[in-house]
Design a protein around this motif. Structure first.
Motif, PDB file in Angstrom:
ATOM      1  N   THR A  79       0.986  -1.331  -0.007  1.00 22.34           N
ATOM      2  CA  THR A  79       0.113  -0.039  -0.211  1.00 22.34           C
ATOM      3  C   THR A  79       0.910   1.350  -0.005  1.00 22.34           C
ATOM      4  O   THR A  79       0.615   2.360  -0.829  1.00 22.34           O
ATOM      5  N   ASP A  80       1.965   1.235   0.936  1.00 22.73           N
ATOM      6  CA  ASP A  80       2.766   2.258   0.625  1.00 22.73           C
ATOM      7  C   ASP A  80       3.467   2.520  -0.489  1.00 22.73           C
ATOM      8  O   ASP A  80       3.685   3.522  -1.254  1.00 22.73           O
ATOM      9  N   LYS A  81       4.064   1.312  -1.222  1.00 21.08           N
ATOM     10  CA  LYS A  81       4.659   1.272  -2.571  1.00 21.08           C
ATOM     11  C   LYS A  81       3.679   1.723  -3.446  1.00 21.08           C
ATOM     12  O   LYS A  81       4.155   2.750  -4.458  1.00 21.08           O
ATOM     13  N   VAL A  82       2.482   1.677  -3.730  1.00 18.22           N
ATOM     14  CA  VAL A  82       1.599   2.062  -4.590  1.00 18.22           C
ATOM     15  C   VAL A  82       1.415   3.712  -4.669  1.00 18.22           C
ATOM     16  O   VAL A  82       1.285   4.433  -5.590  1.00 18.22           O
ATOM     17  N   GLN A  83       1.168   4.079  -3.190  1.00 21.38           N
ATOM     18  CA  GLN A  83       0.956   5.511  -3.114  1.00 21.38           C
ATOM     19  C   GLN A  83       2.328   6.343  -3.435  1.00 21.38           C
ATOM     20  O   GLN A  83       2.277   7.266  -4.157  1.00 21.38           O
ATOM     21  N   LEU A  84       3.555   5.443  -3.347  1.00 17.95           N
ATOM     22  CA  LEU A  84       4.862   6.277  -3.770  1.00 17.95           C
ATOM     23  C   LEU A  84       4.854   6.343  -5.214  1.00 17.95           C
ATOM     24  O   LEU A  84       5.265   7.358  -6.040  1.00 17.95           O
ATOM     25  N   LEU A  85       4.516   5.343  -5.937  1.00 19.90           N
ATOM     26  CA  LEU A  85       4.436   5.095  -7.341  1.00 19.90           C
ATOM     27  C   LEU A  85       3.538   6.331  -7.913  1.00 19.90           C
ATOM     28  O   LEU A  85       4.074   6.711  -9.113  1.00 19.90           O
ATOM     29  N   VAL A  86       2.194   6.477  -7.458  1.00 23.07           N
ATOM     30  CA  VAL A  86       1.603   7.378  -7.888  1.00 23.07           C
ATOM     31  C   VAL A  86       2.132   8.713  -7.662  1.00 23.07           C
ATOM     32  O   VAL A  86       2.162   9.617  -8.742  1.00 23.07           O
ATOM     33  N   SER A  87       2.756   9.189  -6.595  1.00 19.95           N
ATOM     34  CA  SER A  87       3.357  10.498  -6.472  1.00 19.95           C
ATOM     35  C   SER A  87       4.647  10.626  -7.159  1.00 19.95           C
ATOM     36  O   SER A  87       4.644  11.689  -7.970  1.00 19.95           O
ATOM     37  N   ILE A  88       5.462   9.754  -7.708  1.00 15.66           N
ATOM     38  CA  ILE A  88       6.407   9.818  -8.412  1.00 15.66           C
ATOM     39  C   ILE A  88       5.974   9.918  -9.892  1.00 15.66           C
ATOM     40  O   ILE A  88       6.488  10.880 -10.650  1.00 15.66           O
ATOM     41  N   SER A  89       4.834   9.180 -10.024  1.00 16.26           N
ATOM     42  CA  SER A  89       4.301   9.365 -11.510  1.00 16.26           C
ATOM     43  C   SER A  89       3.776  10.906 -11.795  1.00 16.26           C
ATOM     44  O   SER A  89       4.185  11.593 -12.640  1.00 16.26           O
TER      45      SER A  89
END
Length: 169
Positions: A48-58
């Motif tokens: 869940t942390d990874k997906v939020q970070l991926l969205v932010s980086i995108s």
């Protein structure tokens, strides 16, 4: 889906991130927030942390390096779909669509922006609905389809006004 299949998918995603990391660091904008997000992604243990970070980086890459924004956004969509995190799927789809818009790839932009819109409507995520509508309007405007552009802008404006979103208005 079996646990083995999901584990393989996750390992493939992580491998892609690690392989792309050297490429990405070479193109990293001078942005301390971005550096901290990449470090957090590298050390994140929870999906869940990874997906939020991926969205932010995108989101960060959407304007400067849209190809890289697409890569991270697609990873976020894949992981968020696996986790059944609809809001993150909607957000990542929005940023992928926005990145394609910045590349002037309007068919792909519309594909992902409409995906974001559909999901946002399903989960009643009004900010996502309004932002998707506005960006869809931008695509139609750039294609000189002013009737469709205005239609989408008006729908977005109605939501922004309802929510007293001054920036959106």
């Amino acid at each position: 889906m079996t646990v083995k299949y999901l584990a393989m998918r996750l390992l493939c995603t992580i491998a892609c991130i690690l392989v792309l990391q050297s490429y990405i660091f070479a193109q990293t904008p001078a942005n301390p927030k971005f550096d901290s997000l990449l470090q957090a992604l590298h050390h994140a243990e929870e999906d869940t942390d990874k997906v939020q970070l991926l969205v932010s980086i995108s989101e960060i890459y959407t304007n400067l390096y849209p190809d890289t924004g697409i890569i991270y956004g697609l990873q976020a969509i894949d992981l968020a779909t696996t986790l059944k995190r609809e809001k993150e799927v909607a957000l990542a789809s929005y940023y992928v669509g926005f990145s394609y818009y910045n590349k002037s790839d309007y068919p792909k932009a519309l594909e992902y922006l409409f995906k974001s819109l559909r999901i946002s409507e399903t989960i009643h995520y009004e900010n996502g609905i309004a932002n998707s509508l506005r960006k869809i309007g931008n695509v139609y405007r750039d294609q000189k389809n002013y009737t469709k552009a205005l239609e989408h802008y008006h729908k977005a404006l109605k939501i922004f006004k309802k929510n007293n979103d001054k920036l959106g208005i």
